[in-house]
Design a protein around this motif. Sequence first.
Motif, PDB file in Angstrom:
ATOM      1  N   ALA A 194       8.655 -13.328   1.483  1.00 16.69           N
ATOM      2  CA  ALA A 194       8.295 -11.738   0.519  1.00 16.69           C
ATOM      3  C   ALA A 194       7.439 -10.328   1.257  1.00 16.69           C
ATOM      4  O   ALA A 194       7.837  -9.689   0.680  1.00 16.69           O
ATOM      5  CB  ALA A 194       7.794 -12.463  -0.441  1.00 16.69           C
ATOM      6  N   VAL A 195       6.372 -10.628   2.305  1.00 15.78           N
ATOM      7  CA  VAL A 195       5.602  -9.727   3.538  1.00 15.78           C
ATOM      8  C   VAL A 195       6.676  -8.847   4.164  1.00 15.78           C
ATOM      9  O   VAL A 195       6.882  -7.516   4.246  1.00 15.78           O
ATOM     10  CB  VAL A 195       4.534 -10.326   3.574  1.00 15.78           C
ATOM     11  CG1 VAL A 195       3.619  -9.616   4.634  1.00 15.78           C
ATOM     12  CG2 VAL A 195       3.974 -11.071   2.948  1.00 15.78           C
ATOM     13  N   GLY A 202       9.179  -1.097   5.501  1.00 13.25           N
ATOM     14  CA  GLY A 202       8.673  -0.088   5.633  1.00 13.25           C
ATOM     15  C   GLY A 202       6.867   0.517   5.143  1.00 13.25           C
ATOM     16  O   GLY A 202       6.014   1.034   5.513  1.00 13.25           O
ATOM     17  N   LEU A 203       7.210  -0.563   4.698  1.00 14.00           N
ATOM     18  CA  LEU A 203       5.806  -0.600   3.815  1.00 14.00           C
ATOM     19  C   LEU A 203       4.370  -0.872   4.996  1.00 14.00           C
ATOM     20  O   LEU A 203       4.172  -1.857   5.827  1.00 14.00           O
ATOM     21  CB  LEU A 203       5.856  -1.783   2.502  1.00 14.00           C
ATOM     22  CG  LEU A 203       5.836  -0.796   1.330  1.00 14.00           C
ATOM     23  CD1 LEU A 203       7.824  -0.804   0.855  1.00 14.00           C
ATOM     24  CD2 LEU A 203       6.018  -1.881   0.283  1.00 14.00           C
ATOM     25  N   THR A 204       3.218  -0.695   4.631  1.00 15.56           N
ATOM     26  CA  THR A 204       1.935  -0.616   5.173  1.00 15.56           C
ATOM     27  C   THR A 204       1.310  -1.969   4.498  1.00 15.56           C
ATOM     28  O   THR A 204       1.628  -2.133   3.696  1.00 15.56           O
ATOM     29  CB  THR A 204       0.837   0.139   5.001  1.00 15.56           C
ATOM     30  OG1 THR A 204       0.983   0.571   3.505  1.00 15.56           O
ATOM     31  CG2 THR A 204       0.732   1.799   5.136  1.00 15.56           C
ATOM     32  N   VAL A 208       1.992  -3.483   0.750  1.00 18.26           N
ATOM     33  CA  VAL A 208       2.885  -4.902   0.297  1.00 18.26           C
ATOM     34  C   VAL A 208       1.648  -5.162   0.066  1.00 18.26           C
ATOM     35  O   VAL A 208       1.519  -6.478  -1.219  1.00 18.26           O
ATOM     36  CB  VAL A 208       2.314  -5.056   2.176  1.00 18.26           C
ATOM     37  CG1 VAL A 208       2.820  -6.750   1.763  1.00 18.26           C
ATOM     38  CG2 VAL A 208       3.980  -5.040   2.337  1.00 18.26           C
ATOM     39  N   ALA A 209       0.701  -5.821  -0.104  1.00 19.10           N
ATOM     40  CA  ALA A 209      -0.712  -6.265  -1.364  1.00 19.10           C
ATOM     41  C   ALA A 209      -0.779  -5.839  -2.211  1.00 19.10           C
ATOM     42  O   ALA A 209      -1.142  -6.128  -3.200  1.00 19.10           O
ATOM     43  CB  ALA A 209      -2.386  -5.594  -0.297  1.00 19.10           C
ATOM     44  N   HIS A 210      -0.973  -4.508  -2.873  1.00 19.53           N
ATOM     45  CA  HIS A 210      -0.663  -4.060  -3.581  1.00 19.53           C
ATOM     46  C   HIS A 210       0.831  -4.305  -4.670  1.00 19.53           C
ATOM     47  O   HIS A 210       0.714  -4.249  -5.639  1.00 19.53           O
ATOM     48  CB  HIS A 210      -0.568  -2.477  -3.853  1.00 19.53           C
ATOM     49  CG  HIS A 210      -0.231  -1.773  -5.217  1.00 19.53           C
ATOM     50  ND1 HIS A 210      -1.297  -1.807  -6.443  1.00 19.53           N
ATOM     51  CD2 HIS A 210       0.394  -0.747  -5.715  1.00 19.53           C
ATOM     52  CE1 HIS A 210      -1.114  -1.139  -7.491  1.00 19.53           C
ATOM     53  NE2 HIS A 210       0.012  -1.242  -6.716  1.00 19.53           N
ATOM     54  N   PRO A 216      -4.881  -7.221   1.333  1.00 18.05           N
ATOM     55  CA  PRO A 216      -4.613  -6.766   2.395  1.00 18.05           C
ATOM     56  C   PRO A 216      -5.106  -7.889   3.533  1.00 18.05           C
ATOM     57  O   PRO A 216      -3.877  -7.674   4.323  1.00 18.05           O
ATOM     58  CB  PRO A 216      -5.920  -5.590   3.162  1.00 18.05           C
ATOM     59  CG  PRO A 216      -5.533  -5.211   1.564  1.00 18.05           C
ATOM     60  CD  PRO A 216      -6.066  -6.231   1.238  1.00 18.05           C
ATOM     61  N   ARG A 217      -6.497  -8.869   3.406  1.00 18.81           N
ATOM     62  CA  ARG A 217      -6.871  -9.748   4.458  1.00 18.81           C
ATOM     63  C   ARG A 217      -5.449 -10.738   4.577  1.00 18.81           C
ATOM     64  O   ARG A 217      -5.025 -11.003   4.971  1.00 18.81           O
ATOM     65  CB  ARG A 217      -7.327 -10.668   4.592  1.00 18.81           C
ATOM     66  CG  ARG A 217      -8.697 -11.226   5.296  1.00 18.81           C
ATOM     67  CD  ARG A 217      -9.674 -11.537   5.370  1.00 18.81           C
ATOM     68  NE  ARG A 217      -9.892 -12.399   6.195  1.00 18.81           N
ATOM     69  CZ  ARG A 217     -10.609 -11.996   7.045  1.00 18.81           C
ATOM     70  NH1 ARG A 217     -10.644 -11.683   8.296  1.00 18.81           N
ATOM     71  NH2 ARG A 217     -10.903 -14.024   7.923  1.00 18.81           N
ATOM     72  N   THR A 218      -5.038 -11.209   2.989  1.00 19.32           N
ATOM     73  CA  THR A 218      -4.199 -12.449   2.969  1.00 19.32           C
ATOM     74  C   THR A 218      -2.565 -11.654   3.924  1.00 19.32           C
ATOM     75  O   THR A 218      -1.788 -12.311   4.017  1.00 19.32           O
ATOM     76  CB  THR A 218      -3.873 -11.929   1.742  1.00 19.32           C
ATOM     77  OG1 THR A 218      -4.887 -12.996   1.683  1.00 19.32           O
ATOM     78  CG2 THR A 218      -3.084 -13.715   1.922  1.00 19.32           C
ATOM     79  N   VAL A 219      -2.864 -10.776   3.242  1.00 21.99           N
ATOM     80  CA  VAL A 219      -0.734  -9.947   4.218  1.00 21.99           C
ATOM     81  C   VAL A 219      -1.029 -10.125   5.574  1.00 21.99           C
ATOM     82  O   VAL A 219      -0.166 -10.603   6.442  1.00 21.99           O
ATOM     83  CB  VAL A 219      -0.893  -8.544   3.951  1.00 21.99           C
ATOM     84  CG1 VAL A 219       0.017  -7.884   4.768  1.00 21.99           C
ATOM     85  CG2 VAL A 219      -0.479  -7.858   1.695  1.00 21.99           C
ATOM     86  N   ASP A 220      -2.246  -9.795   6.373  1.00 20.63           N
ATOM     87  CA  ASP A 220      -2.653 -10.308   7.815  1.00 20.63           C
ATOM     88  C   ASP A 220      -2.366 -11.179   8.226  1.00 20.63           C
ATOM     89  O   ASP A 220      -1.844 -11.784   9.057  1.00 20.63           O
ATOM     90  CB  ASP A 220      -4.423  -9.479   7.746  1.00 20.63           C
ATOM     91  CG  ASP A 220      -4.147  -7.876   7.683  1.00 20.63           C
ATOM     92  OD1 ASP A 220      -3.084  -7.292   8.583  1.00 20.63           O
ATOM     93  OD2 ASP A 220      -5.021  -7.367   7.715  1.00 20.63           O
TER      94      ASP A 220
END
Length: 248
Positions: A194-195, A202-204, A208-210, A216-220
């Motif tokens: 999903a990420v 092209g999402l930041t 993506v977190a939103h 955002p840390r989980t996205v990382d």
Amino acid sequence: MAGEAGLRRMLAVVDLLIDAVDEESLLPALLPLLLRAVPGDSVVWTPHPDPVGRPLTLPAGLLGRDALKTFACVSSPDPLVTRTTSGSGTSGSGAPMLRSALRTHGQYHALAAYADVYRVIGAEHQLAMAFTAGYVGGAPRRVCLAINRSGKGGARDFADHDLATAALLRARLSHALNRLAPPTPELVTDREAAVLDLVARGLTNQQVAHRLAISPRTVDKHLEHAYAKLRVGGRVEAANAWRARALL
């Protein structure tokens, strides 16, 4: 096979494939041997997905950027291209096929791709096939191979023994390229997928977190794990690999 000489030419290709240590050093030596095993005037080697974006040809530079752009626009009605890239047909996915088995000479000449590309590169007769060649981003990678004869000097179409040779070599080419490919990466999790879907659009990380209602840390962390599984070094490579996987 067409006699002892033809068998020797095929065995030269097989010996090269057995001794190959990597694809990069294999291909410059392989293409000339393929043109001897299945005699022709030129050969086009097209991997998909292709990080370089241009096929490898012999003679070198056979297809320039303009020719490739034109081909991309006019190749869809071409039955040999459709059959080779999609793997449809009664003889199996990517099995060797002659252009003359699909269309008459007149129908071939009527194709836009003939006037704009094939005639220019001297592809009056063609034999094409495809085979798997490892993985990219967890998705199968395929190579489409076309051998051309110009018809000059009274050169005839490919014959049954050429098809038989190509079929034997196709299995060995696929085996060699799969052997030389990097190991199959681990499967990404649903959350990592999903990420990656959103990153490829092209999402930041913040966006993506939103969208996924995570930090955002989980996205990382998801991306870090996905990079290792896709065997890429960063965000752009991961996005490209994921888009290529989606296409396949």
